[in-house]
Design a protein around this motif. Structure first.
Motif, PDB file in Angstrom:
ATOM      1  N   ARG A  90       2.854   4.576  -7.884  1.00 33.38           N
ATOM      2  CA  ARG A  90       2.834   5.614  -7.172  1.00 33.38           C
ATOM      3  C   ARG A  90       1.447   6.250  -6.978  1.00 33.38           C
ATOM      4  O   ARG A  90       0.547   5.632  -7.537  1.00 33.38           O
ATOM      5  N   ALA A  91       1.182   6.907  -5.756  1.00 29.29           N
ATOM      6  CA  ALA A  91       0.091   7.561  -5.338  1.00 29.29           C
ATOM      7  C   ALA A  91      -0.194   8.981  -6.222  1.00 29.29           C
ATOM      8  O   ALA A  91       0.831   9.783  -6.281  1.00 29.29           O
ATOM      9  N   GLN A  92      -1.367   9.449  -6.430  1.00 28.87           N
ATOM     10  CA  GLN A  92      -1.477  10.735  -6.950  1.00 28.87           C
ATOM     11  C   GLN A  92      -2.110  11.408  -5.808  1.00 28.87           C
ATOM     12  O   GLN A  92      -1.994  12.734  -5.766  1.00 28.87           O
ATOM     13  N   ALA A  93      -3.081  10.999  -4.833  1.00 34.56           N
ATOM     14  CA  ALA A  93      -3.639  11.752  -3.723  1.00 34.56           C
ATOM     15  C   ALA A  93      -4.089  10.797  -2.738  1.00 34.56           C
ATOM     16  O   ALA A  93      -4.609   9.655  -2.942  1.00 34.56           O
ATOM     17  N   PHE A  94      -4.017  11.484  -1.431  1.00 34.34           N
ATOM     18  CA  PHE A  94      -4.497  10.460  -0.335  1.00 34.34           C
ATOM     19  C   PHE A  94      -5.525  11.813   0.338  1.00 34.34           C
ATOM     20  O   PHE A  94      -5.052  12.631   0.738  1.00 34.34           O
ATOM     21  N   ARG A  95      -6.801  11.207   0.615  1.00 37.46           N
ATOM     22  CA  ARG A  95      -7.670  12.222   1.123  1.00 37.46           C
ATOM     23  C   ARG A  95      -8.810  11.404   1.540  1.00 37.46           C
ATOM     24  O   ARG A  95      -9.566  10.794   1.071  1.00 37.46           O
ATOM     25  N   PRO A 155       0.820  -1.208  -0.141  1.00 34.94           N
ATOM     26  CA  PRO A 155       0.024  -0.029   0.159  1.00 34.94           C
ATOM     27  C   PRO A 155       0.900   1.331   0.066  1.00 34.94           C
ATOM     28  O   PRO A 155       1.632   1.504   0.958  1.00 34.94           O
ATOM     29  N   ARG A 156       0.559   2.326  -1.014  1.00 38.17           N
ATOM     30  CA  ARG A 156       1.375   3.521  -1.141  1.00 38.17           C
ATOM     31  C   ARG A 156       1.229   4.151   0.292  1.00 38.17           C
ATOM     32  O   ARG A 156       2.310   5.100   0.483  1.00 38.17           O
ATOM     33  N   VAL A 157       0.274   4.230   1.009  1.00 36.83           N
ATOM     34  CA  VAL A 157       0.207   5.143   2.192  1.00 36.83           C
ATOM     35  C   VAL A 157       1.223   4.513   3.217  1.00 36.83           C
ATOM     36  O   VAL A 157       1.820   5.370   3.822  1.00 36.83           O
ATOM     37  N   TRP A 158       1.549   3.288   3.109  1.00 41.28           N
ATOM     38  CA  TRP A 158       2.703   2.819   4.414  1.00 41.28           C
ATOM     39  C   TRP A 158       4.031   3.504   3.815  1.00 41.28           C
ATOM     40  O   TRP A 158       4.696   3.744   4.699  1.00 41.28           O
ATOM     41  N   LEU A 159       4.078   3.843   2.415  1.00 38.25           N
ATOM     42  CA  LEU A 159       5.419   4.437   2.050  1.00 38.25           C
ATOM     43  C   LEU A 159       5.544   5.815   2.284  1.00 38.25           C
ATOM     44  O   LEU A 159       6.391   6.307   2.870  1.00 38.25           O
ATOM     45  N   ARG A 160       4.254   6.377   1.590  1.00 40.23           N
ATOM     46  CA  ARG A 160       4.432   7.988   1.772  1.00 40.23           C
ATOM     47  C   ARG A 160       4.189   8.532   3.132  1.00 40.23           C
ATOM     48  O   ARG A 160       4.891   9.460   3.447  1.00 40.23           O
ATOM     49  N   ARG A 161       3.671   7.625   4.054  1.00 37.06           N
ATOM     50  CA  ARG A 161       3.671   8.008   5.513  1.00 37.06           C
ATOM     51  C   ARG A 161       4.781   7.729   6.390  1.00 37.06           C
ATOM     52  O   ARG A 161       4.908   8.092   7.520  1.00 37.06           O
ATOM     53  N   ALA A 162       5.163   6.370   5.829  1.00 39.37           N
ATOM     54  CA  ALA A 162       6.045   5.660   6.638  1.00 39.37           C
ATOM     55  C   ALA A 162       5.346   5.392   7.870  1.00 39.37           C
ATOM     56  O   ALA A 162       5.760   5.425   9.170  1.00 39.37           O
ATOM     57  N   LYS A 163       4.173   4.938   7.917  1.00 43.64           N
ATOM     58  CA  LYS A 163       3.183   4.520   9.126  1.00 43.64           C
ATOM     59  C   LYS A 163       2.352   3.380   8.523  1.00 43.64           C
ATOM     60  O   LYS A 163       1.880   3.331   7.402  1.00 43.64           O
ATOM     61  N   HIS A 164       2.127   2.414   9.357  1.00 39.30           N
ATOM     62  CA  HIS A 164       1.455   1.179   9.168  1.00 39.30           C
ATOM     63  C   HIS A 164       0.160   1.486   9.466  1.00 39.30           C
ATOM     64  O   HIS A 164       0.043   1.010  10.704  1.00 39.30           O
ATOM     65  N   VAL A 165      -0.730   1.748   8.562  1.00 42.21           N
ATOM     66  CA  VAL A 165      -2.206   1.801   9.063  1.00 42.21           C
ATOM     67  C   VAL A 165      -3.052   0.808   8.137  1.00 42.21           C
ATOM     68  O   VAL A 165      -2.582   0.252   7.159  1.00 42.21           O
ATOM     69  N   PRO A 166      -4.328   0.241   8.543  1.00 41.95           N
ATOM     70  CA  PRO A 166      -4.957  -0.673   7.952  1.00 41.95           C
ATOM     71  C   PRO A 166      -5.494  -0.123   6.525  1.00 41.95           C
ATOM     72  O   PRO A 166      -5.807   1.045   6.473  1.00 41.95           O
ATOM     73  N   VAL A 167      -5.271  -0.942   5.415  1.00 41.08           N
ATOM     74  CA  VAL A 167      -5.671  -0.555   4.420  1.00 41.08           C
ATOM     75  C   VAL A 167      -6.654  -1.644   3.662  1.00 41.08           C
ATOM     76  O   VAL A 167      -6.601  -2.771   4.062  1.00 41.08           O
TER      77      VAL A 167
END
Lengths: 277, 277
Positions: free
Chosen positions: A243-248, A202-214
């Motif tokens: 890559r991701a384009q938007a997280f919102r 999941p891109r959010v893990w990389l973008r935030r360096a935070k392990h959240v449920p996805v």
């Protein structure tokens, strides 16, 4: 000879001679993720149902898979229906159902697909493969103990944008590149290509360096290759880039490409993924 | 007060109290393209059927529209069905049918959609709007006589990658950027945003500088905005950016983004398009 685990995972048995697109399948323990099988194999199951349909025209152009609920262990039913057949294109709807706790059939996945008779035309690859280290020179990713099963079914050679080693909120971008193929190697086909489209963490893990449920909500795959080009690739590596384009507001997108080692763009794919704060 | 032509184009009338997602609609002469209405209004019709459904949960996250056949003039029927409703997401299938020459109902479009209750979360816009000339300083595109109707329903202010003036095979890339909004201006909603996702002229025309027959086969829209952000945009311009990644064997893809004038990424969208040599 033992079948390849991927072939077992997407194996479908016709259920009804009167409804040629109705198949029985079963969730694969070999591709188990956290709370259900790897979404890539679910996408591949939808693709496989279309590929196995006796009335299929041509080869896949587009596939959209919507993950409506977590697929449970055990048996499921897939129904692939050619809702419109034109001279050179065919439109499909697909659904995957599984009995719920009360035993009633419940929709777990919906999909649409388009197949088409491809023709030789003018063409150009407008997204050249990035210049990267070849697979032989890239280090194979080690599988940490206790990891999920499905990840062991892929040989991954990460190049950039690897899974953070420390979850410290220090992420700066969402780009990953890796070499990937089935493990053990298996000749590429449209079903395995659909699964490989979902191979990125999941891109959010990389973008935030935070392990959240996805959880992926919907994935679209556009196929740019015919079966001849897949055969040329054979058991070779694919270069994957995502890559991701938007997280919102609890959802992010992922835009990705898969190239053969020789630089042919096989797939462009996009997905929208739920994430929890 | 005369309704906006877009509202007329996507106007749907419930057909059956027992089937709340079944609606009657009609092809819009105001948005006529070459052999049928603008595909954007067809996508908007699918979105509208979901938006008007009394059981809808939340707002659109994803929409995939498959153009199975040319929509003809006159009446059609749309059916939007919530096939799975979870706590915070809902999965939809949509179909549009029209009587064929023999009077039998024939599938012209299929779609799937996901709606969801959005939450406030961490977020980041990872695809900043490119630095471009503001809309007030960009020249309004003139409508050549004899052009198709639908294009007159949009105010377009092209910035780069304009339709070739000479079809001499001299194309070098497929990137276009333009400011665009409804004409006359109309407050943005999810249905008009679905239509605006299809507003770009075919990438193959630009890439080849050759005017060949084309038709969108499948379009996917990922929505990154909620209704509050659409309301903030109001009647403002959107910046649209589109390019292709591959042209091969009679199909090319288009990957595109739409931002508000203030730089909020509203939509990422992808389509696969048939082209003739």
């Amino acid at each position: 000879m033992t079948p390849h685990p991927f072939d077992t995972a997407v194996s479908l048995t016709p259920l009804d001679a009167a409804v040629p697109g109705r198949f029985a399948g079963a969730s694969s323990p070999d591709y188990w993720n956290m709370v259900g099988p790897f979404g890539g194999t679910t996408a591949a199951t939808a693709m496989q149902a279309v590929m196995q349909h006796p009335d299929r025209l041509g080869e896949p152009i587009a596939l959209t898979v919507n993950y409506a609920a977590a697929l449970g262990p055990g048996a499921f039913t897939v129904l692939a229906t050619p809702v419109r057949t034109n001279r050179s294109t065919q439109h499909w709807t697909v659904s995957l159902t599984q009995p719920d706790a009360a035993g009633a059939d419940s929709v777990v996945m919906t999909a649409t697909a388009v197949t088409a008779a491809r023709r030789q035309t003018w063409g150009v690859n407008d997204t050249p493969m990035p210049a990267v280290t070849p697979p032989v020179a890239a280090e194979k990713m080690a599988f940490p103990g206790g990891g999920v099963e499905w990840i062991k079914r892929y040989e991954m050679r990460p190049l950039s944008g690897m899974i953070p080693r420390v979850w410290d909120g220090s992420g700066t971008d969402s780009l990953s590149q890796l070499w990937v193929r089935d493990n053990p190697p298996r000749p590429l086909d449209f079903s395995s290509l659909a699964a490989l489209s979902d191979v990125f963490f999941p891109r959010v893990w990389l973008r935030r360096a935070k392990h959240v449920p996805v959880g992926t909500v919907s994935m679209t795959v556009h196929f740019h290759a015919d079966s001849g080009q897949l055969a040329e690739c054979g058991e070779g590596f694919l270069l994957g880039q995502a890559r991701a384009q938007a997280f919102r507001h609890g959802f992010f997108d992922q835009t990705a490409q898969l190239w053969t080692e020789s630089g042919t763009l096989l797939v462009t794919t996009n997905q929208i993924v739920y994430y929890k704060e």
